[in-house]
Write an enzyme that holds these catalytic residues in place. Structure first.
Site, PDB file in Angstrom:
ATOM      1  N   ARG A  54      -2.349  -0.683  10.072  1.00 17.78           N
ATOM      2  CA  ARG A  54      -2.426  -1.214  11.435  1.00 17.78           C
ATOM      3  C   ARG A  54      -1.443  -0.463  12.328  1.00 17.78           C
ATOM      4  O   ARG A  54      -1.797   0.477  12.990  1.00 17.78           O
ATOM      5  CB  ARG A  54      -2.173  -2.737  11.420  1.00 17.78           C
ATOM      6  CG  ARG A  54      -2.539  -3.450  12.709  1.00 17.78           C
ATOM      7  CD  ARG A  54      -2.194  -4.929  12.611  1.00 17.78           C
ATOM      8  NE  ARG A  54      -0.765  -5.147  12.421  1.00 17.78           N
ATOM      9  CZ  ARG A  54       0.126  -5.306  13.410  1.00 17.78           C
ATOM     10  NH1 ARG A  54      -0.282  -5.278  14.662  1.00 17.78           N
ATOM     11  NH2 ARG A  54       1.422  -5.497  13.156  1.00 17.78           N
TER      12      ARG A  54
ATOM     13  N   SER B  96       1.678  -9.181  10.513  1.00 22.10           N
ATOM     14  CA  SER B  96       0.786  -8.310   9.746  1.00 22.10           C
ATOM     15  C   SER B  96      -0.288  -9.133   9.014  1.00 22.10           C
ATOM     16  O   SER B  96      -1.473  -8.812   9.033  1.00 22.10           O
ATOM     17  CB  SER B  96       1.620  -7.491   8.755  1.00 22.10           C
ATOM     18  OG  SER B  96       0.830  -6.565   8.090  1.00 22.10           O
TER      19      SER B  96
ATOM     20  N   GLY C  95       2.299  -0.164  11.240  1.00 23.21           N
ATOM     21  CA  GLY C  95       3.315   0.430  10.359  1.00 23.21           C
ATOM     22  C   GLY C  95       4.683   0.545  11.011  1.00 23.21           C
ATOM     23  O   GLY C  95       5.388   1.529  10.807  1.00 23.21           O
TER      24      GLY C  95
ATOM     25  N   HIS D 169       1.100  -9.534  -6.937  1.00 24.43           N
ATOM     26  CA  HIS D 169       1.645 -10.370  -5.853  1.00 24.43           C
ATOM     27  C   HIS D 169       2.206 -11.676  -6.426  1.00 24.43           C
ATOM     28  O   HIS D 169       2.642 -12.545  -5.685  1.00 24.43           O
ATOM     29  CB  HIS D 169       0.541 -10.741  -4.859  1.00 24.43           C
ATOM     30  CG  HIS D 169       0.182  -9.659  -3.881  1.00 24.43           C
ATOM     31  ND1 HIS D 169       1.113  -8.822  -3.305  1.00 24.43           N
ATOM     32  CD2 HIS D 169      -1.018  -9.305  -3.333  1.00 24.43           C
ATOM     33  CE1 HIS D 169       0.506  -8.005  -2.462  1.00 24.43           C
ATOM     34  NE2 HIS D 169      -0.788  -8.261  -2.466  1.00 24.43           N
TER      35      HIS D 169
ATOM     36  N   THR E 156       0.845  -1.201   0.000  1.00 24.51           N
ATOM     37  CA  THR E 156       0.000   0.000   0.000  1.00 24.51           C
ATOM     38  C   THR E 156       0.880   1.250   0.000  1.00 24.51           C
ATOM     39  O   THR E 156       0.624   2.220  -0.712  1.00 24.51           O
ATOM     40  CB  THR E 156      -0.898   0.001   1.258  1.00 24.51           C
ATOM     41  OG1 THR E 156      -1.447  -1.304   1.436  1.00 24.51           O
ATOM     42  CG2 THR E 156      -2.011   1.024   1.156  1.00 24.51           C
TER      43      THR E 156
HETATM   44  P1  A3P Z   1       1.421  -3.747   9.948  1.00 20.46           P
HETATM   45  O1  A3P Z   1       0.307  -4.734   9.895  1.00 20.46           O
HETATM   46  O2  A3P Z   1       2.670  -4.327  10.538  1.00 20.46           O
HETATM   47  O3  A3P Z   1       1.037  -2.479  10.585  1.00 20.46           O
HETATM   48  P2  A3P Z   1       0.546  -4.257   2.569  1.00 20.46           P
HETATM   49  O4  A3P Z   1       0.310  -2.873   2.154  1.00 20.46           O
HETATM   50  O5  A3P Z   1       1.519  -4.999   1.700  1.00 20.46           O
HETATM   51  O6  A3P Z   1      -0.716  -4.975   2.785  1.00 20.46           O
HETATM   52  O7  A3P Z   1       1.326  -4.183   3.959  1.00 20.46           O
HETATM   53  C1  A3P Z   1       0.627  -3.784   5.096  1.00 20.46           C
HETATM   54  C2  A3P Z   1       1.601  -3.288   6.131  1.00 20.46           C
HETATM   55  O8  A3P Z   1       2.134  -2.010   5.739  1.00 20.46           O
HETATM   56  C3  A3P Z   1       0.853  -3.064   7.442  1.00 20.46           C
HETATM   57  O9  A3P Z   1       1.826  -3.361   8.458  1.00 20.46           O
HETATM   58  C4  A3P Z   1       0.525  -1.578   7.360  1.00 20.46           C
HETATM   59  O10 A3P Z   1       0.251  -0.984   8.602  1.00 20.46           O
HETATM   60  C5  A3P Z   1       1.803  -1.029   6.722  1.00 20.46           C
HETATM   61  N1  A3P Z   1       1.607   0.265   6.052  1.00 20.46           N
HETATM   62  C6  A3P Z   1       0.529   0.685   5.337  1.00 20.46           C
HETATM   63  N2  A3P Z   1       0.719   1.943   4.904  1.00 20.46           N
HETATM   64  C7  A3P Z   1       1.928   2.334   5.350  1.00 20.46           C
HETATM   65  C8  A3P Z   1       2.679   3.554   5.243  1.00 20.46           C
HETATM   66  N3  A3P Z   1       2.196   4.607   4.599  1.00 20.46           N
HETATM   67  N4  A3P Z   1       3.879   3.607   5.829  1.00 20.46           N
HETATM   68  C9  A3P Z   1       4.399   2.535   6.493  1.00 20.46           C
HETATM   69  N5  A3P Z   1       3.729   1.369   6.642  1.00 20.46           N
HETATM   70  C10 A3P Z   1       2.518   1.264   6.078  1.00 20.46           C
END
Ligand code: A3P
Length: 308
Positions: free
Chosen positions: A270, A147, A272, A117, A56
């Site tokens: 969540r 995560s 981050g 993915h 994301t």
């Molecule tokens: P956590 O669950 O450890 O918080 P993806 O986007 O591949 O689904 O990955 C999700 C993870 O990226 C989650 O980690 C989420 O909180 C974190 N995330 C989403 N946006 C983010 C941002 N702008 N900066 C840093 N981490 C981010």
């Protein structure tokens, strides 16, 4: 589907082992069609990851980099402030024939910014034969697991987490969305070593550490380098700020909006952080994961960062 080995997913539904990796029952039709029909173009810009590795965030950063001349980043008209990054950068594999959102990729204006993915080895041949560029983000397997466990649990319940030991066992056996994670990571790692002009390999933890450096790096790699004037204006820092976890998590669309699959956007944001696994891993989980990482990655020079 009868032809593919299957296992129960972490919550409801099944995962099918198809083309060398585990695919969710809901997206299998789209996935198979993607491998058979999709044709990458020379100027496609592709983001790739194993789920929960920072996709994301990478989508938000790349979208801002590529579209920065079209709108002022902090202006309310910036689509990133009104839509979730997944609605701006589609998954070329899961969205192609998705029951939620079939996408007509032919009609996306060039250069197309796409995401996948799918493991490198299983991408359609045109990804390798064309000049498209791929940015892969990887994350340490322990934080990725935590995560994913939270994220998948929320498919079933907003408040209760699925049993961690069962989910962990499946993760360590490689049975998870787009798993096994080691094949996923090593496939893109090898592609980066062999064809660095085609595949850029970055780590979530490194981006957390120095986001400004990586915005510049990604921009150069994708062919959208910043001019001296843009750097002087502080455009890179502005992108970092607009795409930061706090900013994105607190946008209205990400507080009460829904993702195109009908799931709440808030589940994508969540904590981050780097190192949250320390709050969940027992000593035996650490031992099992350390052994697995050693066994699977010992022949590569790839090193993960587990702490901030
Ligand atoms: P956590 O669950 O450890 O918080 P993806 O986007 O591949 O689904 O990955 C999700 C993870 O990226 C989650 O980690 C989420 O909180 C974190 N995330 C989403 N946006 C983010 C941002 N702008 N900066 C840093 N981490 C981010």
């Amino acid at each position: 589907l009868q032809n593919f080995p299957k296992e129960r997913n972490w919550v409801s539904g099944f995962l099918y082992f198809c083309q060398g990796f585990w695919v969710a029952d809901l997206s299998i039709r789209s996935q198979v069609s993607f491998s058979q029909n999709f044709v990458a173009r020379d100027n496609d810009l592709v983001l790739a990851s194993c789920p929960k590795s920072g996709t994301t965030w990478l989508k938000a950063l790349a979208y801002s980099i590529v579209n920065r001349s079209r709108f002022a980043l902090s202006n309310a008209n910036n689509p990133l402030l009104k839509l979730n990054p997944h609605d701006l950068v589609p998954y070329v594999d899961m969205d192609l024939y998705s029951r939620y959102r079939p996408i007509y990729f032919e009609n996306i204006p060039e250069p197309r910014l796409l995401c996948t993915h799918t493991p490198f080895e299983s991408l359609p041949p045109s990804f390798k034969s064309s000049n498209c560029k791929i940015v892969y983000i990887c994350r340490n397997p322990m934080d990725t697991f935590v995560s994913l466990w939270h994220f998948v649990s929320k498919f079933e319940s907003e408040t209760e987490l699925a049993p961690i030991q069962e989910c962990f066992d499946k993760f360590c056996r490689g049975v998870h969305l787009f798993g096994p994670f080691w094949d996923h990571i090593l496939g893109y790692w090898k592609a980066n070593l062999e064809t660095p002009h085609k595949v850029l390999f970055i780590k979530y933890e490194d981006v957390k550490n120095d986001v400004v450096f990586y915005i510049k790096r990604i921009a150069e790699f994708l062919g959208f380098p910043f001019s001296e004037e843009e750097e002087r204006r502080g455009l890179i820092e502005e992108i970092a700020e607009v795409c930061s976890f706090e900013k994105m998590k607190n946008l209205k669309v990400n507080i009460d909006g829904k993702h195109h699959s009908g799931k709440p956007n808030k589940n994508l944001f969540r904590k981050g952080e780097v190192g949250d696994w320390k709050n969940y891993f027992t000593p035996s989980m650490i031992e099992r994961m350390e052994k697995l990482i050693h066994e699977k990655f010992k022949n590569s020079n790839l090193v993960f960062n587990f702490s901030p």
